[in-house]
Design a protein around this motif. Structure first.
Motif, PDB file in Angstrom:
ATOM      1  N   PHE A  43       3.169  26.612 -38.148  1.00  0.00           N
ATOM      2  CA  PHE A  43       2.670  25.513 -37.156  1.00  0.00           C
ATOM      3  C   PHE A  43       1.160  25.525 -37.487  1.00  0.00           C
ATOM      4  O   PHE A  43       0.489  26.752 -37.505  1.00  0.00           O
ATOM      5  N   HIS A  44       0.257  24.599 -37.071  1.00  0.00           N
ATOM      6  CA  HIS A  44      -0.951  24.523 -36.954  1.00  0.00           C
ATOM      7  C   HIS A  44      -1.284  23.114 -36.201  1.00  0.00           C
ATOM      8  O   HIS A  44      -0.520  22.152 -35.966  1.00  0.00           O
ATOM      9  N   ALA A  45      -2.512  23.108 -35.656  1.00  0.00           N
ATOM     10  CA  ALA A  45      -2.947  21.924 -34.912  1.00  0.00           C
ATOM     11  C   ALA A  45      -3.233  20.712 -35.734  1.00  0.00           C
ATOM     12  O   ALA A  45      -3.646  21.019 -36.882  1.00  0.00           O
ATOM     13  N   PHE A 186       5.565  15.701 -27.038  1.00  0.00           N
ATOM     14  CA  PHE A 186       4.824  16.061 -28.102  1.00  0.00           C
ATOM     15  C   PHE A 186       5.171  14.973 -29.193  1.00  0.00           C
ATOM     16  O   PHE A 186       6.042  14.675 -29.624  1.00  0.00           O
ATOM     17  N   THR A 187       4.014  14.783 -29.947  1.00  0.00           N
ATOM     18  CA  THR A 187       4.020  14.035 -31.098  1.00  0.00           C
ATOM     19  C   THR A 187       3.762  15.025 -32.454  1.00  0.00           C
ATOM     20  O   THR A 187       2.654  15.758 -32.309  1.00  0.00           O
ATOM     21  N   ILE A 195       4.583  22.686 -39.477  1.00  0.00           N
ATOM     22  CA  ILE A 195       4.821  21.596 -38.573  1.00  0.00           C
ATOM     23  C   ILE A 195       3.360  21.583 -37.892  1.00  0.00           C
ATOM     24  O   ILE A 195       2.776  22.513 -37.451  1.00  0.00           O
ATOM     25  N   THR A 196       2.892  20.153 -37.498  1.00  0.00           N
ATOM     26  CA  THR A 196       1.436  20.052 -36.716  1.00  0.00           C
ATOM     27  C   THR A 196       1.865  19.463 -35.665  1.00  0.00           C
ATOM     28  O   THR A 196       2.963  18.670 -35.575  1.00  0.00           O
ATOM     29  N   ILE A 197       1.132  19.711 -34.476  1.00  0.00           N
ATOM     30  CA  ILE A 197       1.145  18.999 -33.303  1.00  0.00           C
ATOM     31  C   ILE A 197      -0.013  18.142 -33.164  1.00  0.00           C
ATOM     32  O   ILE A 197      -1.132  18.490 -33.330  1.00  0.00           O
ATOM     33  N   ASP A 198       0.262  16.781 -33.134  1.00  0.00           N
ATOM     34  CA  ASP A 198      -0.738  15.844 -33.262  1.00  0.00           C
ATOM     35  C   ASP A 198      -1.124  15.545 -32.035  1.00  0.00           C
ATOM     36  O   ASP A 198      -2.420  15.144 -31.576  1.00  0.00           O
ATOM     37  N   ASP A 199      -0.241  15.465 -30.638  1.00  0.00           N
ATOM     38  CA  ASP A 199      -0.885  15.079 -29.687  1.00  0.00           C
ATOM     39  C   ASP A 199       0.236  15.691 -28.367  1.00  0.00           C
ATOM     40  O   ASP A 199       1.521  16.004 -28.974  1.00  0.00           O
ATOM     41  N   THR A 222      -6.259  19.637 -29.897  1.00  0.00           N
ATOM     42  CA  THR A 222      -7.087  20.486 -30.435  1.00  0.00           C
ATOM     43  C   THR A 222      -8.138  20.893 -29.587  1.00  0.00           C
ATOM     44  O   THR A 222      -9.175  22.082 -30.241  1.00  0.00           O
ATOM     45  N   GLU A 223      -8.582  20.585 -28.530  1.00  0.00           N
ATOM     46  CA  GLU A 223      -9.703  20.931 -27.715  1.00  0.00           C
ATOM     47  C   GLU A 223      -9.132  22.069 -26.557  1.00  0.00           C
ATOM     48  O   GLU A 223      -9.778  22.417 -25.854  1.00  0.00           O
ATOM     49  N   LEU A 224      -7.763  22.029 -26.566  1.00  0.00           N
ATOM     50  CA  LEU A 224      -7.156  23.280 -25.755  1.00  0.00           C
ATOM     51  C   LEU A 224      -7.511  24.637 -26.248  1.00  0.00           C
ATOM     52  O   LEU A 224      -7.700  24.989 -27.481  1.00  0.00           O
ATOM     53  N   PRO A 225      -7.734  25.452 -25.456  1.00  0.00           N
ATOM     54  CA  PRO A 225      -7.758  26.980 -25.845  1.00  0.00           C
ATOM     55  C   PRO A 225      -6.708  27.488 -26.697  1.00  0.00           C
ATOM     56  O   PRO A 225      -5.656  27.035 -26.800  1.00  0.00           O
TER      57      PRO A 225
END
Length: 274
Positions: A43-45, A186-187, A195-199, A222-225
């Motif tokens: 996983f990554h953002a 989640f998108t 797997i990326t989290i886009d939104d 991506t702006e979340l802590p």
């Protein structure tokens, strides 16, 4: 599960993969999906708001095929249907993994597949789109001549395309809901290795009174802590959105594209013959 920095991102630009039967709504007779491999950091953002979005669209290039005859629509359609069927006949669909937690809802003629499951007091629904494969190999000659120069060029392009097949991805929309209250939406983009989290959105249940509303949608993911991002990655993994599941669905969707391509071409053939 290891976590990759929230500022990293996967490249997901959509390009054409096959001349006519590509796994981008036009599935090709010579592309076989790569088998799953275990990875330590799935996983990554995704990129921030200024990055290019993942686009899953058909960009199949029309080319003449040997034997189809220029201007012979019926003959050309027969070639496409035959080659797509040959791909399906040679394709070995993986069995559903033992730990696959979802029910698969696959309707003929649709461009998406729905996955559903219950988790504790939640209902999980995942909408899986057709795969986006970065530059797949072509199996026919550009000019239909099949000379030595074209053949050598095709071999070189096929080698490059095989290397880029690892960039293949599927788009996911994951909705987590309960009997009452808001839903989490989640998108995501699922690649072979991550797997990326886009939104991510919190969707409130409201009565539709016709009045236009502008609810606060929260910060960009991506702006979340960082710790919040890590927690949301784990949250999805616990609900079944794992590399094992998405890699299986990737292969499943490649096969579905071939089936839908044949179905679509057959409808076109039947229509023009009437």
């Amino acid at each position: 599960m290891a976590f990759v920095s929230a500022t990293s991102a996967a490249s997901a630009s959509a390009t054409s993969f096959l001349s006519v039967l590509s796994p981008d709504r036009s599935v090709g007779a010579c592309v076989c999906p790569r088998r799953r491999q275990p990875f330590s950091a799935p996983f990554h953002a995704a990129k921030g708001p200024n990055s290019a979005p993942v686009v899953l669209e058909s960009k199949a290039k029309g080319k003449k095929k040997k034997g189809s005859g220029a201007g012979n629509l019926a003959g050309a359609l027969d070639v496409e249907i035959r080659e797509a069927q040959e791909y399906l006949d040679s394709d070995e669909q993986e069995p559903v993994p033992d730990n696959f937690p979802f029910e698969i809802i696959d309707e003929d003629g649709m461009s998406v597949v729905i996955l559903r499951r219950d988790y504790k007091d939640e209902k999980i629904e995942v909408t899986v789109s057709m795969p986006n494969l970065e530059g797949g190999p072509e199996f026919d000659d550009e000019d239909g001549e099949g000379d030595g120069e074209s053949s050598a060029k095709d071999d070189e392009e096929a080698e490059e395309d095989d290397e880029s097949a690892g960039d293949s991805s599927i788009s996911l929309k994951v909705v987590v809901s309960k009997d009452s209250g808001p839903k989490l939406e989640f998108t995501c983009t699922a690649f072979r290795e991550e797997i990326t989290i886009d939104d991510m959105l919190i969707v409130e249940r409201t009565d539709d009174d016709g009045e236009e509303k502008f609810p606060y949608e929260g910060p960009e993911f991506t702006e979340l802590p960082v710790n919040v991002q890590k927690g949301l990655f784990k949250y999805l993994e616990q609900r079944g959105v794992t590399l094992s599941a998405t890699n299986y669905m990737h292969n499943y969707m490649v096969t579905k594209q071939a089936q839908e391509y044949i179905r679509w071409m057959t409808k076109l053939k039947d229509f023009v013959k009437q």
